[in-house]
Motif scaffolding. Structure first.
Motif, PDB file in Angstrom:
ATOM      1  N   VAL A  12       0.847  -1.190   0.000  1.00 34.96           N
ATOM      2  CA  VAL A  12       0.000   0.000   0.000  1.00 34.96           C
ATOM      3  C   VAL A  12       0.885   1.243   0.000  1.00 34.96           C
ATOM      4  O   VAL A  12       2.011   1.209   0.521  1.00 34.96           O
ATOM      5  N   GLN A  13       0.396   2.326  -0.560  1.00 36.22           N
ATOM      6  CA  GLN A  13       1.148   3.573  -0.552  1.00 36.22           C
ATOM      7  C   GLN A  13       1.015   4.259   0.797  1.00 36.22           C
ATOM      8  O   GLN A  13       0.031   4.075   1.523  1.00 36.22           O
ATOM      9  N   ALA A  14       1.997   5.068   1.121  1.00 35.20           N
ATOM     10  CA  ALA A  14       1.948   5.843   2.354  1.00 35.20           C
ATOM     11  C   ALA A  14       0.658   6.668   2.392  1.00 35.20           C
ATOM     12  O   ALA A  14       0.249   7.240   1.371  1.00 35.20           O
ATOM     13  N   MET A  83      -5.693  -0.448  10.035  1.00 39.43           N
ATOM     14  CA  MET A  83      -4.507   0.406   9.977  1.00 39.43           C
ATOM     15  C   MET A  83      -4.753   1.533   8.982  1.00 39.43           C
ATOM     16  O   MET A  83      -4.942   1.278   7.790  1.00 39.43           O
ATOM     17  N   ASN A  84      -4.770   2.755   9.468  1.00 43.30           N
ATOM     18  CA  ASN A  84      -4.970   3.933   8.637  1.00 43.30           C
ATOM     19  C   ASN A  84      -3.724   4.818   8.657  1.00 43.30           C
ATOM     20  O   ASN A  84      -2.860   4.664   9.521  1.00 43.30           O
ATOM     21  N   SER A  85      -3.657   5.724   7.709  1.00 42.61           N
ATOM     22  CA  SER A  85      -2.528   6.663   7.628  1.00 42.61           C
ATOM     23  C   SER A  85      -1.194   5.917   7.724  1.00 42.61           C
ATOM     24  O   SER A  85      -0.301   6.302   8.490  1.00 42.61           O
ATOM     25  N   LEU A  86      -1.063   4.884   6.941  1.00 42.00           N
ATOM     26  CA  LEU A  86       0.131   4.048   7.016  1.00 42.00           C
ATOM     27  C   LEU A  86       1.377   4.806   6.582  1.00 42.00           C
ATOM     28  O   LEU A  86       1.326   5.675   5.693  1.00 42.00           O
ATOM     29  N   LYS A  87       2.487   4.463   7.238  1.00 42.99           N
ATOM     30  CA  LYS A  87       3.768   5.082   6.968  1.00 42.99           C
ATOM     31  C   LYS A  87       4.770   4.015   6.533  1.00 42.99           C
ATOM     32  O   LYS A  87       4.617   2.838   6.891  1.00 42.99           O
ATOM     33  N   PRO A  88       5.810   4.387   5.804  1.00 46.43           N
ATOM     34  CA  PRO A  88       6.824   3.394   5.413  1.00 46.43           C
ATOM     35  C   PRO A  88       7.406   2.645   6.610  1.00 46.43           C
ATOM     36  O   PRO A  88       7.723   1.453   6.494  1.00 46.43           O
ATOM     37  N   GLU A  89       7.502   3.300   7.754  1.00 45.47           N
ATOM     38  CA  GLU A  89       8.055   2.629   8.940  1.00 45.47           C
ATOM     39  C   GLU A  89       7.102   1.597   9.543  1.00 45.47           C
ATOM     40  O   GLU A  89       7.465   0.881  10.475  1.00 45.47           O
ATOM     41  N   ASP A  90       5.890   1.511   9.022  1.00 38.48           N
ATOM     42  CA  ASP A  90       4.969   0.444   9.447  1.00 38.48           C
ATOM     43  C   ASP A  90       5.238  -0.862   8.704  1.00 38.48           C
ATOM     44  O   ASP A  90       4.625  -1.887   9.009  1.00 38.48           O
ATOM     45  N   THR A  91       6.124  -0.816   7.724  1.00 40.96           N
ATOM     46  CA  THR A  91       6.453  -2.019   6.958  1.00 40.96           C
ATOM     47  C   THR A  91       7.029  -3.096   7.868  1.00 40.96           C
ATOM     48  O   THR A  91       8.003  -2.849   8.581  1.00 40.96           O
ATOM     49  N   ALA A  92       6.402  -4.262   7.853  1.00 43.87           N
ATOM     50  CA  ALA A  92       6.828  -5.365   8.728  1.00 43.87           C
ATOM     51  C   ALA A  92       5.944  -6.574   8.469  1.00 43.87           C
ATOM     52  O   ALA A  92       4.904  -6.469   7.807  1.00 43.87           O
ATOM     53  N   THR A 117       1.510 -12.025   8.445  1.00 46.42           N
ATOM     54  CA  THR A 117       1.116 -11.496   7.147  1.00 46.42           C
ATOM     55  C   THR A 117       1.958 -10.249   6.889  1.00 46.42           C
ATOM     56  O   THR A 117       2.148  -9.427   7.792  1.00 46.42           O
ATOM     57  N   GLN A 118       2.476 -10.113   5.677  1.00 45.26           N
ATOM     58  CA  GLN A 118       3.408  -9.038   5.354  1.00 45.26           C
ATOM     59  C   GLN A 118       2.669  -7.761   4.958  1.00 45.26           C
ATOM     60  O   GLN A 118       1.753  -7.798   4.121  1.00 45.26           O
ATOM     61  N   VAL A 119       3.092  -6.667   5.556  1.00 42.49           N
ATOM     62  CA  VAL A 119       2.588  -5.340   5.200  1.00 42.49           C
ATOM     63  C   VAL A 119       3.773  -4.518   4.690  1.00 42.49           C
ATOM     64  O   VAL A 119       4.787  -4.399   5.375  1.00 42.49           O
ATOM     65  N   THR A 120       3.626  -3.985   3.482  1.00 47.76           N
ATOM     66  CA  THR A 120       4.675  -3.155   2.897  1.00 47.76           C
ATOM     67  C   THR A 120       4.066  -1.815   2.502  1.00 47.76           C
ATOM     68  O   THR A 120       3.087  -1.773   1.756  1.00 47.76           O
ATOM     69  N   VAL A 121       4.650  -0.745   3.038  1.00 53.98           N
ATOM     70  CA  VAL A 121       4.152   0.603   2.770  1.00 53.98           C
ATOM     71  C   VAL A 121       5.206   1.345   1.953  1.00 53.98           C
ATOM     72  O   VAL A 121       6.329   1.545   2.407  1.00 53.98           O
ATOM     73  N   SER A 122       4.840   1.747   0.761  1.00 57.77           N
ATOM     74  CA  SER A 122       5.773   2.454  -0.113  1.00 57.77           C
ATOM     75  C   SER A 122       5.647   3.965   0.081  1.00 57.77           C
ATOM     76  O   SER A 122       4.570   4.478   0.376  1.00 57.77           O
ATOM     77  N   SER A 123       6.748   4.654  -0.094  1.00 61.95           N
ATOM     78  CA  SER A 123       6.753   6.119   0.101  1.00 61.95           C
ATOM     79  C   SER A 123       6.440   6.855  -1.189  1.00 61.95           C
ATOM     80  O   SER A 123       6.369   6.256  -2.254  1.00 61.95           O
TER      81      SER A 123
END
Length: 123
Positions: A12-14, A83-92, A117-123
Motif C-alpha cells: 500500500v502507498q503511504a 490500519m490507517n494513515s500508514l507510513k513506510p516505517e509500518d512495513t513489517a 502477514t506481510q505489510v509493505t508501505v511504499s513512500s
C-alpha cells in the motif's frame, strides 16, 4: 488447542489503509489476551496493539496510537487490526498473538502465534 491464521497484508502507498484479520480457532474460554505484534527485517519483534478477552480494554504502542484500531468479532471468531494513515516505517510482518494469562502477559512466553502477514508501505 488455539490456532491463529492471519490475512489481509499487502502493498500500500503511504497514507493508505489496510485491515488485517486473524481467525481464532479452538473457541477459547477464559480471561485471555489477544494482540498484534510486528517485526521488520533486522529488528526485534515489537508490540502493536492488544485487546482483552471481552473487548472492554485496548492498548496501543505509541507509534500507532490514533492510526490503528484493534477489534474483535465474536460471531466470526476473528481479531482485526484496522490500519490507517500508514507510513513506510509500518512495513513489517504482522503477527497475531494469544495468551491465556491475559493482555499483560502477551509476548512474554507461552503465547500462541500465527504465521504472520506481510505489510509493505511504499513512500
Amino acid at each position: 488447542q488455539v490456532q491463529l491464521v492471519e490475512s489481509g497484508g499487502g502493498l500500500v502507498q503511504a497514507g493508505g489503509s489496510l485491515r488485517l484479520s486473524c481467525v481464532i480457532s479452538g473457541r477459547p474460554f477464559g480471561t485471555y489476551g489477544l494482540g498484534w505484534f510486528r517485526q521488520a527485517p533486522g529488528k526485534e519483534r515489537e508490540f502493536v496493539a492488544a485487546i482483552t478477552y471481552n473487548s472492554d480494554s485496548t492498548t496501543y504502542a505509541d507509534s500507532v496510537k490514533g492510526r490503528f484500531t484493534i477489534s474483535r468479532d465474536y460471531a466470526q471468531d476473528t481479531l482485526y487490526l484496522q490500519m490507517n494513515s500508514l507510513k513506510p516505517e509500518d512495513t513489517a510482518a504482522y503477527y497475531c498473538a494469544f495468551n491465556w494469562g491475559g493482555v499483560a502477559t502477551l509476548g512474554r512466553g507461552d503465547d500462541y502465534w500465527g504465521r504472520g502477514t506481510q505489510v509493505t508501505v511504499s513512500s
